[in-house]
Scaffold this active site. Structure first.
Site, PDB file in Angstrom:
ATOM      1  N   CYS A  70       0.753  -1.472   0.655  1.00  0.00           N
ATOM      2  CA  CYS A  70       0.265   0.177  -0.114  1.00  0.00           C
ATOM      3  C   CYS A  70       0.758   1.462   0.001  1.00  0.00           C
ATOM      4  O   CYS A  70       0.853   2.237  -0.952  1.00  0.00           O
ATOM      5  CB  CYS A  70      -0.725  -0.085   1.437  1.00  0.00           C
ATOM      6  SG  CYS A  70       0.120  -0.113   2.647  1.00  0.00           S
ATOM      7  N   GLY A 127      -1.742  -9.846   9.198  1.00  0.00           N
ATOM      8  CA  GLY A 127      -1.270 -10.146   8.267  1.00  0.00           C
ATOM      9  C   GLY A 127       0.251  -9.177   8.119  1.00  0.00           C
ATOM     10  O   GLY A 127       1.444  -9.347   8.187  1.00  0.00           O
ATOM     11  N   ASN A 148      -5.209   3.238   2.237  1.00  0.00           N
ATOM     12  CA  ASN A 148      -3.822   2.354   2.010  1.00  0.00           C
ATOM     13  C   ASN A 148      -4.384   1.059   1.314  1.00  0.00           C
ATOM     14  O   ASN A 148      -4.145   0.314   0.593  1.00  0.00           O
ATOM     15  CB  ASN A 148      -3.035   1.818   3.301  1.00  0.00           C
ATOM     16  CG  ASN A 148      -3.670   1.927   4.679  1.00  0.00           C
ATOM     17  OD1 ASN A 148      -5.258   2.639   4.858  1.00  0.00           O
ATOM     18  ND2 ASN A 148      -4.191   0.452   5.624  1.00  0.00           N
TER      19      ASN A 148
END
Lengths: 342, 301
Positions: free
Chosen positions: B127, B162, B277
């Site tokens: 991102c 994650g 993002n």
């Protein structure tokens, strides 16, 4: 993971050469590091933290480039110690496991993994690596005033589960008043005190660092940070030499020779100070408004560059809830304030 | 037979996959026929409501379908994508990878979107990379950039498990892409999570080291052009202020610096607008997929 045995009632960790890096604009020389380490080691300090102020890997536009490569400084520090050991700071998102391995190779034996007080779940990767490298582990829950004692304790639990031997109430803004600090010490000791030590890292922005350290001891905190001459971000840290003198008066054994530490502060550190951290308007505003102490020099520079008062920049940073690492926002705020002024 | 749209699948029906589906449903060149998960989930149910064939039987199911998709967008995990990618390649399906697996070339639509239209696998980087690399490119196409550094600040709520479990992956990958794709000699990336409420909109800062004599007006113009390019797929991508030039300094090795302050507000398709993002990842992936699809439509199938 078990916590280490303590050699004394309290483990004093000196961070002159890490938090002090902020006040030195990250320009420590190898000679300054060697002289300081030698004096701390001779005074009986067990752990000495050496890193860029924002932790290993912190050398950057955003935080300031290191004058001397920090791995060289860590190796020099390791070279000087006889009994003391070397710690480093690592802020996930800035430093990486690769940086940690380099620091280990240079002689660091402890890592202090630092996250914002609500974001401990970015740290397990680094605690796991530290354990594999055989390093002692501390967890910094930074800006500890920004969450409740209960939630801070839950975050400490996350770190301990990940392999942290000593989560810290890290008062990065020097904002915690005595009852607020105590509530957090109590919460952490209750949550993890059976399996880990609890630590305290203070800043002097509102003059609370030493007083809170005494409360910390009384609450069961067993690892306490200081810096010689308070050399650290904002108006600096709890002065190590004052902590040593105060705990000596309290009859608490820190293993440190008070006179030797006073000499270290006066004869070694004071001569190289470019600025003696003090409670001036900008620094007090940091404690008052709850602003990350490392923002101080950056705000002063941005204030000069954009012709706006640094304390106004800092207050705005507090209002907007910026956290450690967001030094870039200081420039953004300064540009905004300058535009408002026309 | 002339086709008007290229068939595609989304693997990974979480928040990212769902937001991507919303974006691709507006596409005139892509038809998302399949949504694939490994357990029944809200994401699969939402896809079915939109008329997409959805299955919890994983990539095995997808590869049994007739017709097969020509493009698959993968929004699972690096590990899952590493396992799936060879199977897509074997089936002749192009993969647009939104995970941090980085098996294929790294693509930023505003920089090199047209270069890899036939690559079997492209990586959408990170991102922070999508938000900042176009700016590094904007500077490096005007003047040499010996070093570039980016700082991405994102709302805590927009950082998934994650990302948190492997934050070094972000730092390494983004830093490498700032150099490789952005065109700097060296790159560094920093990410900061901020839990403030209401959540902060994604912010990115790009610092580029430049020569003392670099053409500042040309750099500024180039940055504005690139911002306009990114706005084609992320309308909420804006400069907070004009590019800021700082004079050469000894600690910068005698170089000057340009600093660019960005805000990335998401489109609010499925994800909240503060999560710029995540939005810039899905928007960039959709953009790359559309470029691939256009290329396919221009040649006979």
């Amino acid at each position: 993971m078990t916590r280490p045995e303590l050699a004394h009632d309290i483990r004093l960790i000196d961070t002159t050469l890490r938090d002090g890096s902020h006040a030195m604009a990250h320009r420590f020389t190898e000679t300054q590091v060697r002289d300081t380490v030698r004096a701390l080691d001779a005074a009986g300090v067990e752990w000495i933290e050496v890193s860029h102020g924002d932790g290993i890997g912190g050398s950057s536009f955003n935080y300031g480039f290191s004058g001397t490569d920090e791995m060289q400084l860590i190796a020099a520090a390791r070279d000087e110690v006889t009994t003391a050991r070397i710690a480093v700071l690592l802020v996930p998102g800035i430093g990486t496991v690769d940086d940690l391995k380099r620091a280990r190779d240079a002689g660091a034996e402890m890592v202090r993994v630092a996250t914002h007080c609500t974001e401990a779940d970015v740290s397990p990767q680094h605690f796991a690596a530290a354990r594999e490298l055989g390093m002692e582990t501390v967890g910094f829950l930074m800006m500890a005033h920004r969450t409740s004692p209960e939630d801070l304790a839950k975050q400490a639990r996350i770190m301990v589960e990940a392999g942290c031997q000593c989560p810290y109430v890290t008062d990065s803004a020097g904002a915690l008043l005595m009852h607020e600090a105590k509530a957090r010490f109590d919460a952490l000791v209750a949550e993890v005190g059976d399996e880990a030590w609890v630590g305290y890292h203070g800043h002097q922005n509102m003059s609370m660092g030493v007083a809170n350290s005494v409360i910390a001891w009384e609450s069961g905190v067993r690892s306490i940070d200081g810096s010689l001459c308070a050399l650290g971000a904002g108006s600096g840290n709890s002065p190590t030499e004052v902590l040593a003198a105060v705990f000596d008066r309290l009859g608490v054994d820190t293993g440190v020779d008070v006179s030797a530490l006073l000499d270290a502060a006066e004869d070694v550190v004071r001569p190289y100070l470019q600025r003696w951290p003090k409670m001036d308007r900008n620094a007090i505003v940091q404690g008052w408004a709850g602003v990350y102490s490392s923002f101080l020099l950056h705000a002063e520079r941005a204030g000069e560059r954009y012709k706006v008062p640094a304390h106004e920049i800092l207050r705005r940073c507090g209002e907007l809830g910026y956290v450690g690492g967001q030094e870039d926002m200081i420039i953004d705020v300064a540009i905004g304030l300058a535009a408002e002024r026309g | 037979m002339a086709r008007d749209r290229v068939l595609a699948a989304i693997v990974g029906p979480g928040n990212i996959g769902t937001d991507l589906l919303a974006k691709l449903q507006r596409s005139s060149v892509i038809e998302v026929r399949y949504m694939v998960g490994v357990v029944e989930s809200e994401g699969l149910a939402r896809a079915r409501e939109l008329g997409v064939e959805a299955s919890a039987e994983g990539v095995d199911w997808l590869l049994r379908q007739d017709p097969l998709p020509e493009i698959v967008f993968e929004a699972t995990s690096a590990k899952a994508h590493a396992a799936n990618a060879p199977r897509y390649a074997e089936a002749g399906i192009q993969a647009v990878d939104l995970t941090p697996a980085h098996l294929g070339p790294m693509v930023s639509p505003a920089v090199n979107g047209a270069e890899y239209l036939e690559a079997p696998n492209v990586s959408m980087i990170t991102c922070g990379g999508q938000a900042t690399i176009p700016i590094v490119h904007a500077v490096s196409r005007i003047t040499p950039v010996p070093y570039a550094e980016i700082v991405a600040s994102i709302a805590s709520r927009s950082a998934g498990a994650g990302t948190r479990a492997n934050i070094d992956e972000f730092t390494h990958t983004t830093g490498a892409a700032v150099a490789e794709v952005g065109g700097a000699d060296r790159g560094k990336a920093i990410i900061v999570l901020n839990p403030v409420e209401p959540p902060m909109i994604m912010r990115d800062t790009v610092y580029c080291m430049i020569g003392a004599e670099a053409d500042r007006a040309a750099i500024t113009t180039s940055i504005h052009e690139v911002v306009a390019d990114v706005q084609q797929y992320v309308p909420g991508y804006t400069l907070r202020a004009e590019p800021q030039f700082d004079e050469p300094a000894p600690e910068w090795g005698g170089h000057a610096r340009v600093a660019v302050f960005l805000e990335v507000k998401g489109n609010g398709d499925f994800l909240p607008p503060y999560a710029g993002n995540l939005d810039i990842m899905t928007a960039a992936a959709a953009r790359v997929g559309e470029l691939m699809a256009q290329a396919k439509l221009e040649v006979p199938a």
